[in-house]
Design a protein around this motif. Structure first.
Motif, short mmCIF file in Angstrom:
data_model
loop_
_atom_site.label_atom_id
_atom_site.label_comp_id
_atom_site.label_asym_id
_atom_site.label_seq_id
_atom_site.Cartn_x
_atom_site.Cartn_y
_atom_site.Cartn_z
N LYS A 80 65.97 1.02 8.31
CA LYS A 80 64.83 0.13 8.04
C LYS A 80 63.67 1.01 7.59
CE LYS A 80 65.35 -1.32 12.33
NZ LYS A 80 65.24 -1.94 13.62
N PRO A 81 62.52 0.44 7.21
CA PRO A 81 61.39 1.31 6.82
C PRO A 81 61.05 2.35 7.88
CG PRO A 81 60.91 -0.95 6.21
CD PRO A 81 62.21 -0.98 6.96
N THR A 82 61.14 1.95 9.17
CA THR A 82 60.82 2.91 10.25
C THR A 82 61.82 4.07 10.23
OG1 THR A 82 62.09 1.41 11.65
CG2 THR A 82 59.70 1.36 11.89
N THR A 83 63.10 3.75 9.95
CA THR A 83 64.13 4.80 9.93
C THR A 83 63.90 5.73 8.75
OG1 THR A 83 65.52 2.88 10.37
CG2 THR A 83 66.57 5.03 10.48
N TYR A 84 63.54 5.14 7.60
CA TYR A 84 63.28 5.99 6.43
C TYR A 84 62.09 6.90 6.69
CZ TYR A 84 66.73 3.91 3.36
OH TYR A 84 67.93 3.54 2.78
N PHE A 85 61.10 6.38 7.43
CA PHE A 85 59.96 7.23 7.78
C PHE A 85 60.44 8.40 8.66
CE2 PHE A 85 56.58 8.21 10.94
CZ PHE A 85 55.72 8.86 10.09
N GLY A 86 61.28 8.04 9.66
CA GLY A 86 61.84 9.08 10.54
C GLY A 86 62.64 10.10 9.75
N GLY A 133 50.28 -3.50 12.32
CA GLY A 133 49.49 -2.34 12.73
C GLY A 133 49.90 -1.75 14.07
N ASP A 134 50.98 -2.26 14.66
CA ASP A 134 51.41 -1.75 15.98
C ASP A 134 52.33 -0.53 15.79
OD1 ASP A 134 52.20 -1.34 18.54
OD2 ASP A 134 53.45 -3.15 18.69
N LEU A 135 51.87 0.63 16.28
CA LEU A 135 52.66 1.87 16.13
C LEU A 135 53.95 1.85 16.96
CD1 LEU A 135 49.79 4.52 16.15
CD2 LEU A 135 51.42 4.18 14.30
N GLY A 136 53.99 0.92 17.91
CA GLY A 136 55.17 0.81 18.78
C GLY A 136 56.45 0.49 18.01
N ILE A 137 56.30 0.00 16.79
CA ILE A 137 57.49 -0.34 15.98
C ILE A 137 58.42 0.87 15.78
CG2 ILE A 137 56.39 0.08 13.72
CD1 ILE A 137 57.98 -2.37 12.69
N PHE A 138 57.82 2.06 15.76
CA PHE A 138 58.63 3.27 15.56
C PHE A 138 59.50 3.58 16.79
CE2 PHE A 138 55.05 3.86 12.64
CZ PHE A 138 55.76 3.98 11.46
N LEU A 139 59.05 3.08 17.96
CA LEU A 139 59.81 3.34 19.18
C LEU A 139 60.87 2.26 19.43
CD1 LEU A 139 56.83 4.48 21.44
CD2 LEU A 139 58.45 5.91 20.20
N GLU A 140 60.88 1.25 18.56
CA GLU A 140 61.89 0.20 18.69
C GLU A 140 63.13 0.50 17.86
OE1 GLU A 140 59.79 -3.30 17.50
OE2 GLU A 140 58.35 -3.11 19.15
N ASP A 141 63.07 1.56 17.08
CA ASP A 141 64.19 1.91 16.19
C ASP A 141 64.90 3.16 16.73
OD1 ASP A 141 65.86 2.72 14.19
OD2 ASP A 141 64.40 2.53 12.57
N PRO A 142 66.09 2.97 17.35
CA PRO A 142 66.76 4.13 17.98
C PRO A 142 67.11 5.24 17.00
CG PRO A 142 68.18 2.18 17.99
CD PRO A 142 66.85 1.73 17.52
#
Lengths: 151, 497
Positions: free
Chosen positions: B140-146, B456-465
């Protein structure tokens, strides 16, 4: 160590100019939480911090006698000369056209690198310019720069 | 089985074979030219691939890498000058064999070991890449950021001399990536009203400038080789007894090449030197090493050719380049709008299959092509350096112009060359800057997209294992590099005390 101090000053200047220009980035109605300025500002601050640490470390570290052996490299005026020849190619190609600019480029670089002007070197430059013109313009069909000077 | 038949049909129905042979020949000639590393040779080829369809373009770049690894051993053996960094280890015994009048035998061993290493690396590539890339189907976008952060963390292991300088170089690269139209809001940034900058600065131009232009500047006025190789040298491929003799060294080289190819920053040079050392350690006649031992050529050459294929595993699976050459290949993929990962396997399976088939063709064809074009390589090695420099500069400036038919792009390459000169002068590594330019957009756009999705919630990055896994891996890589630097500084202090 002097090189590190000098490079940290350059990095600081880059960070400063980059930050200053980033303040001019216009706002948008489509702007998100971070906005188009977000990353540039963070990058400028981080670069400034890294530059300060590099500079401070260079001040605090005693110079090592002799230093590490470095690769054989050209003195900087010589390197800049090569760059200037490349830079001169842009207006030359624009005004004189691709083939003539390339002929000049090959002749000047060969001369700059120590080859004496002779019939042989002139023929190599002539052959080289023609080879590249045939490759790019004729074979690959690239619309090479045309001479503005000749209309 | 279906894929096998598709691969076979590719040999006859597509441009794979001509592209593979073209890339191979270009790579061998570039690798054989002193001063042109594998990455520079690939960077010079990039503009020509711009107008090609994606599959032959990527095949050409991948096989160019294979060719350059063999080509580099030619001047290493003939004139004691490594054509590429990875062939430096070949000098020790290869040049010694040449001095003993066994140049043809050394070149044959290098070629044969390159084929063995290349095929082994290719087998590893086929076995490991697709399973790894399947993981990326869940991205997902969060994973691509990671993933982008993991890619950038590689900088830590690439900045062997100074982590801080690597970080500074990466920041400069990221700054370059912000030039152009903002990916989310569409606002123009750092364009100064120049329409040519609205699309941003293509990584291609930065790479050609940093690698090729800088090298020309650094070597301006420095005379080249004074040893002139004999033009009548011919490749002598090893016979069965010699093949048996060097098999163990080749196996060591293949094993080390696979491990090093997977590790970011290690690359063919490290693999070749480790392989040389291990071959000597495990040899029954270690005293012969350095005096023309065939195993001393076979081991390093098998290792650096294995790396050429194995380093594609992290690149194709996740888009993480493990070396300069990998970064150039990533640039090639991005130019054609191809994003490494599972979508590459799903949507552009022809490109992936093309890389496999093309690499196979190049590895096998190396035996014939390497021998046939040797006289041309020797002729190139013998050209006076002033002419070589002049023709390389003409090729850079002409090749770059062809991409958009714009002299503005030539100016960007020159500016990148100037940046590269200062970076090299002050001891800043290139690869972090290249990674910054290549990964900048991926990191920024996916970070901002994630925040748009979460309000705007940064917590989204912690929801992606998977993203968390990437962050942890990135943290471990950086911690490892910091530890290595701390240890190195302690050793330096102890030595100076």
């Amino acid at each position: 160590m002097r090189k590190d101090i000098f490079s940290s000053a350059i990095l600081l200047a880059i960070a400063g100019v980059y930050y200053w220009v980033s303040t001019d980035i216009p706002t948008s109605t489509l702007e998100d939480e971070v906005g188009p300025r977000g990353l540039p500002v963070v990058l400028a601050i981080l670069l400034a911090m890294v530059a300060v640490v590099i500079g401070t470390r260079a001040f605090m570290t005693a110079p090592v006698a002799g230093g590490a052996p470095e690769d054989v490299e050209a003195p900087w005026p010589r390197a800049m000369g090569m760059w200037l020849i490349g830079a001169a190619y842009i207006p030359a190609a624009d005004f004189l056209g691709y083939w003539i600019a390339l002929l000049l480029l090959i002749s000047v670089v060969a001369f700059y690198e120590g080859m004496k002007f002779s019939w042989r070197s002139a023929l190599v430059a002539l052959g080289g310019a023609t080879f590249f013109w045939l490759l790019f313009s004729v074979l690959l069909g690239v619309r090479v720069p045309e001479a503005r000077l000749f209309g | 089985m279906e894929q096998f038949f598709t691969a076979v049909s590719m040999l006859f129905t597509t441009w794979v074979v001509p592209a593979a042979l073209g890339g191979l020949i270009w790579g061998i000639l570039g690798g054989a030219t002193p001063g042109l590393s594998a990455s520079i040779t690939m960077a010079l080829l990039l503009p020509f691939t711009y107008a090609m369809p994606p599959m032959p373009a990527i095949v050409m770049l991948a096989t160019c890498y294979i060719g350059a690894e063999y080509g580099g051993s030619i001047p290493a053996i003939l004139i004691r000058t490594p054509g590429t960094n990875a062939s430096a280890a070949t000098i020790m015994d290869g040049y010694e064999m040449n001095r003993q009048g066994r140049a043809g035998e050394a070149l044959g061993l290098s070629l044969w070991s390159g084929v063995v290493g290349g095929l082994f690396g290719l087998a590893m590539l086929i076995l490991l890449t697709e399973p790894l890339s399947r993981l990326a189907l869940l991205f997902k976008p969060t994973t691509y950021f990671g993933l982008g952060i993991l890619g950038l963390s590689v900088i830590a292991s690439l900045s062997s001399k100074s982590l801080l300088k690597g970080l500074a170089a990466a920041l400069v690269g990221l700054m370059i990536s912000t030039i152009g139209t903002d990916p989310i809001s569409g606002v123009s940034r750092f364009t100064f009203g120049a329409p040519d900058l609205l699309d941003g600065i293509a990584p291609l131009f930065v790479m050609v400038g940093l690698y090729a232009m800088t090298e020309l500047m650094m070597r301006a006025g420095i005379m080249g080789n004074i040893i002139k190789p004999n033009a009548s040298i011919r490749v002598r491929l090893p016979r069965l007894p010699m093949m048996k003799k060097v098999a163990r060294s080749q196996a060591i080289g293949c094993g080390i090449g696979t491990v090093e190819g997977l590790m970011p920053g290690a690359g063919g040079t490290v693999a070749a030197f480790i392989a040389y050392n291990e071959c000597k350690r495990w040899s029954k006649t270690p005293e012969e090493f350095g005096h023309g031992a065939p195993e001393g050529v076979a081991g390093p050459e098998a290792a650096n050719n294995t790396v050429a294929s194995a380093s594609l595993i992290p690149l194709l699976s996740f888009g993480i380049p493990a070396s300069n050459s990998g970064a150039v290949l990533l640039g090639g993929l991005l130019i054609h709008g191809l994003l490494p990962g599972p979508r590459l396997f799903e949507q552009n399976s022809d490109v992936v299959l093309g890389i496999y088939v093309g690499s196979f063709v190049a590895d096998i064809a190396q035996v014939v092509v390497g021998a046939v074009i040797l006289p041309l390589c020797v002729w190139l090695v013998n050209r006076p350096k002033p002419y070589r420099s002049a023709f390389i500069l003409a090729l850079i400036l002409s090749g770059v112009y062809t991409v958009h038919m714009s002299l503005f792009d030539v100016g960007i390459v020159l500016a990148s060359g100037m940046l590269g000169y200062f970076m090299k002068y002050f001891g800043y590594p290139f690869l972090p800057a290249v990674l910054g330019v290549v990964l900048g957009n991926l990191v920024e756009s996916n970070y901002r997209r994630s925040l748009v999705l979460s309000g705007g919630d940064l917590g989204i990055f912690l929801e992606d294992p998977i993203a968390i896994g990437f962050f942890i891996a990135a943290a471990l890589i950086m911690a490892g590099a910091l530890l290595a630097e701390w240890r190195a500084s302690r050793v330096r202090k102890a030595v100076s005390a």
